[in-house]
Design a protein around this motif. Structure first.
Motif, mmCIF file in Angstrom:
data_model
loop_
_atom_site.group_PDB
_atom_site.id
_atom_site.type_symbol
_atom_site.label_atom_id
_atom_site.label_comp_id
_atom_site.label_asym_id
_atom_site.label_seq_id
_atom_site.Cartn_x
_atom_site.Cartn_y
_atom_site.Cartn_z
ATOM 1 N N UNK A 1 4.498 0.118 14.700
ATOM 2 C CA UNK A 1 3.447 -0.725 14.119
ATOM 3 C C UNK A 1 3.171 -0.208 12.720
ATOM 4 N N UNK A 2 3.227 -1.103 11.742
ATOM 5 C CA UNK A 2 2.959 -0.684 10.371
ATOM 6 C C UNK A 2 1.891 -1.592 9.768
ATOM 7 N N UNK A 3 1.827 -1.687 8.452
ATOM 8 C CA UNK A 3 0.706 -2.379 7.819
ATOM 9 C C UNK A 3 1.155 -3.270 6.666
ATOM 10 N N UNK A 4 0.354 -4.318 6.436
ATOM 11 C CA UNK A 4 0.414 -5.113 5.211
ATOM 12 C C UNK A 4 -0.745 -4.632 4.345
ATOM 13 N N UNK A 5 -0.454 -4.144 3.156
ATOM 14 C CA UNK A 5 -1.481 -3.471 2.364
ATOM 15 C C UNK A 5 -1.732 -4.198 1.045
ATOM 16 N N UNK A 6 -2.949 -4.108 0.577
ATOM 17 C CA UNK A 6 -3.209 -4.486 -0.813
ATOM 18 C C UNK A 6 -2.930 -3.247 -1.638
ATOM 19 N N UNK A 7 -1.958 -3.327 -2.513
ATOM 20 C CA UNK A 7 -1.454 -2.126 -3.159
ATOM 21 C C UNK A 7 -2.511 -1.418 -4.014
ATOM 22 N N UNK A 8 -3.420 -2.154 -4.604
ATOM 23 C CA UNK A 8 -4.460 -1.479 -5.385
ATOM 24 C C UNK A 8 -5.235 -0.498 -4.509
ATOM 25 N N UNK A 9 -5.490 -0.884 -3.269
ATOM 26 C CA UNK A 9 -6.235 -0.027 -2.347
ATOM 27 C C UNK A 9 -5.344 1.069 -1.761
ATOM 28 N N UNK A 10 -4.141 0.717 -1.361
ATOM 29 C CA UNK A 10 -3.219 1.677 -0.754
ATOM 30 C C UNK A 10 -2.853 2.779 -1.748
ATOM 31 N N UNK A 11 -2.522 2.386 -2.975
ATOM 32 C CA UNK A 11 -2.152 3.375 -3.984
ATOM 33 C C UNK A 11 -3.326 4.283 -4.325
ATOM 34 N N UNK A 12 -4.549 3.715 -4.340
ATOM 35 C CA UNK A 12 -5.736 4.534 -4.566
ATOM 36 C C UNK A 12 -5.904 5.570 -3.457
ATOM 37 N N UNK A 13 -5.668 5.155 -2.219
ATOM 38 C CA UNK A 13 -5.761 6.085 -1.092
ATOM 39 C C UNK A 13 -4.768 7.234 -1.232
ATOM 40 N N UNK A 14 -3.537 6.915 -1.627
ATOM 41 C CA UNK A 14 -2.522 7.955 -1.802
ATOM 42 C C UNK A 14 -2.889 8.910 -2.936
ATOM 43 N N UNK A 15 -3.425 8.365 -4.031
ATOM 44 C CA UNK A 15 -3.796 9.207 -5.164
ATOM 45 C C UNK A 15 -4.973 10.112 -4.805
ATOM 46 N N UNK A 16 -5.967 9.551 -4.111
ATOM 47 C CA UNK A 16 -7.101 10.372 -3.656
ATOM 48 C C UNK A 16 -6.628 11.446 -2.684
ATOM 49 N N UNK A 17 -5.660 11.106 -1.859
ATOM 50 C CA UNK A 17 -5.109 12.079 -0.913
ATOM 51 C C UNK A 17 -4.415 13.223 -1.655
ATOM 52 N N UNK A 18 -3.754 12.900 -2.760
ATOM 53 C CA UNK A 18 -3.132 13.947 -3.573
ATOM 54 C C UNK A 18 -4.192 14.909 -4.105
ATOM 55 N N UNK A 19 -5.305 14.356 -4.580
ATOM 56 C CA UNK A 19 -6.409 15.205 -5.055
ATOM 57 C C UNK A 19 -6.891 16.133 -3.936
#
Length: 428
Positions: free
Chosen positions: A104-122
């Motif tokens: 099971x995977x996801x359909x993402x709005x990239x503005x939100x998904x990419x923000x999540x990944x960047x915050x996770x990097x922080x």
């Protein structure tokens, strides 16, 4: 935004998209000092909303899984295909082939998904700088030694040194141009034109989040149909660049888009009662690859290394996977004091082979390949087809498919040639 406190890091990453965030996070997890410079301020728009199941394993390493499970992103369980006549194929349900939560995977709005990944990097200790434009990669002889970066507070550019520079700057990549490494794909000269719809048709149950690939009449192109949250559906057409944008009676994106909708009976009823809720966007001639993935002190990941095609939604998987593979090569190299081209690019052969497998399936589709006919003829191989569709590309098992697809293509071409030959004979 002010200049970085430190002027030297172990690793500098250019670009905060999925590949850059992944590489930065995984290197930082091993205790190295990592700076990430992102030109824009997130969130920002990006196309490529559909994930495929094999992204699960990288997301797990990034400690992103729980965040994804708690998100409002639409759950995706399958992919479906619609013929040029509007007939819907049997869905490829990922979990039926591989009964694991990764299916099971996801359909993402990239503005939100990419923000999540960047915050996770922080959160993992990466020094993230937004509004930071990297003007150049610094070299001493043939070795990359850092970057020249300017910040949007109008301060003069400063030099930041690093043992490794990761170029994750996307399709406008710095190093491909600087080093003359870009090779355009000789076959996949495609273009895309897309927008977003509110209130478009959705299936129910586990089909609600399916990615749907819908062919246009004459198989001149195809539409993606990706249901997102907030009742939004991403709908875009892909075709050869020449067909989509040359020799038309208009250059207006909206008119071209609706000309193709008119040629797509499988799409028309799905958006008949929907409202367009965004502008039209286009991307042209985008399939390419770098001649090599790394040099002394530098490495390319994600779209900075290459972009394949939106068919089968492999983009984010390839971004995450290249970021992960490069990060592992970087950390191994830093540990033994080896940041040579051979070490930093040690993952390229395996990655390129996986990319080639997806490219092969993409080319088969454009050549008229039918999943239905193939599975009917070789039902015992449906699992391998599904493997490629879920992104399990980095293994040789699936290579059994290609000779059989060659045979089916030869049979199809022979059958198509028969009427022409008969007509020529009758004319003689």
């Amino acid at each position: 935004m002010h200049s970085p406190i430190a002027r030297e890091y172990d690793v500098v990453v250019i670009g905060g998209g999925p590949s850059g965030s992944t590489a930065a996070t995984l290197v930082a997890q091993q205790g190295y000092r990592v700076a990430l410079f992102e030109r824009d301020h997130f969130p920002r728009f990006h196309i490529g909303e559909s994930l495929i199941p094999q992204t699960y394993w990288v997301l797990r390493r990034l400690n992103m899984l729980e965040k994804m499970k708690a998100s409002h992103f639409v759950r995706k369980y399958s992919v479906q295909f619609v013929t040029e006549h509007g007939r819907l194929s049997e869905p490829f349900y990922f979990v039926d082939h591989r009964p694991h939560e990764s299916s099971q995977t996801w359909q993402v709005r990239r503005s939100e998904f990419d923000q999540m990944l960047l915050d996770n990097a922080r959160e993992h200790g990466v020094a993230v700088f937004e509004g930071a434009r990297v003007h150049d990669v610094l070299f001493e002889r043939d070795r990359a030694v850092g970057v020249r970066v300017a910040f949007d507070d109008d301060a003069p550019p400063c030099d930041v040194k690093a043992q490794v520079v990761v170029d994750a700057s996307g399709q406008q990549t710095l190093l491909l141009g600087k080093l003359g490494l870009r090779e355009w794909d000789p076959v996949l000269k495609k273009a895309a034109l897309w927008t977003y719809w509110k209130g478009a048709y959705r299936d129910t149950g586990r089909d609600e989040g399916a990615t749907i690939v819908i062919q246009t009449q004459g198989k001149k192109g195809w539409f993606w149909y990706i249901p997102l949250h907030d009742d939004i559906v991403s709908v875009g057409v892909v075709a050869s660049y020449d067909y989509l944008f040359k020799n038309r009676d208009t250059s207006d994106f909206e008119k071209i888009y609706f000309q193709e909708v008119a040629r797509c009976p499988g799409l028309q009823p799905r958006i008949a009662h929907a409202t367009r809720c965004d502008i039209f966007r286009a991307q042209k001639e985008y399939s390419y690859r770098a001649r090599r993935a790394a040099g002394d002190g530098w490495v390319l990941v994600g779209d900075a290394y290459g972009f394949l095609d939106p068919l089968y939604s492999s983009g984010v998987l390839l971004a995450l996977t290249s970021g992960q593979m490069a990060a592992d090569a970087i950390t191994a190299g830093l540990a033994k004091g080896d940041t040579s081209a051979a070490q930093l690019g040690s993952w390229e052969a395996e990655y390129a082979a996986g990319m080639d497998r997806m490219r092969r399936l993409v080319c088969e589709f454009y050549d008229g390949f039918s999943f239905g006919r193939f599975v009917k003829k070789y039902p015992h191989l449906k699992g391998y087809v599904t493997d490629v569709l879920i992104g399990d590309l980095f293994k040789t098992d699936v290579d059994v498919l290609w000779p059989l697809m060659d045979e089916m293509r030869a049979e199809r071409e022979a059958a198509e040639a028969v009427p022409t030959t008969a007509a020529a004979t009758a004319h003689d």
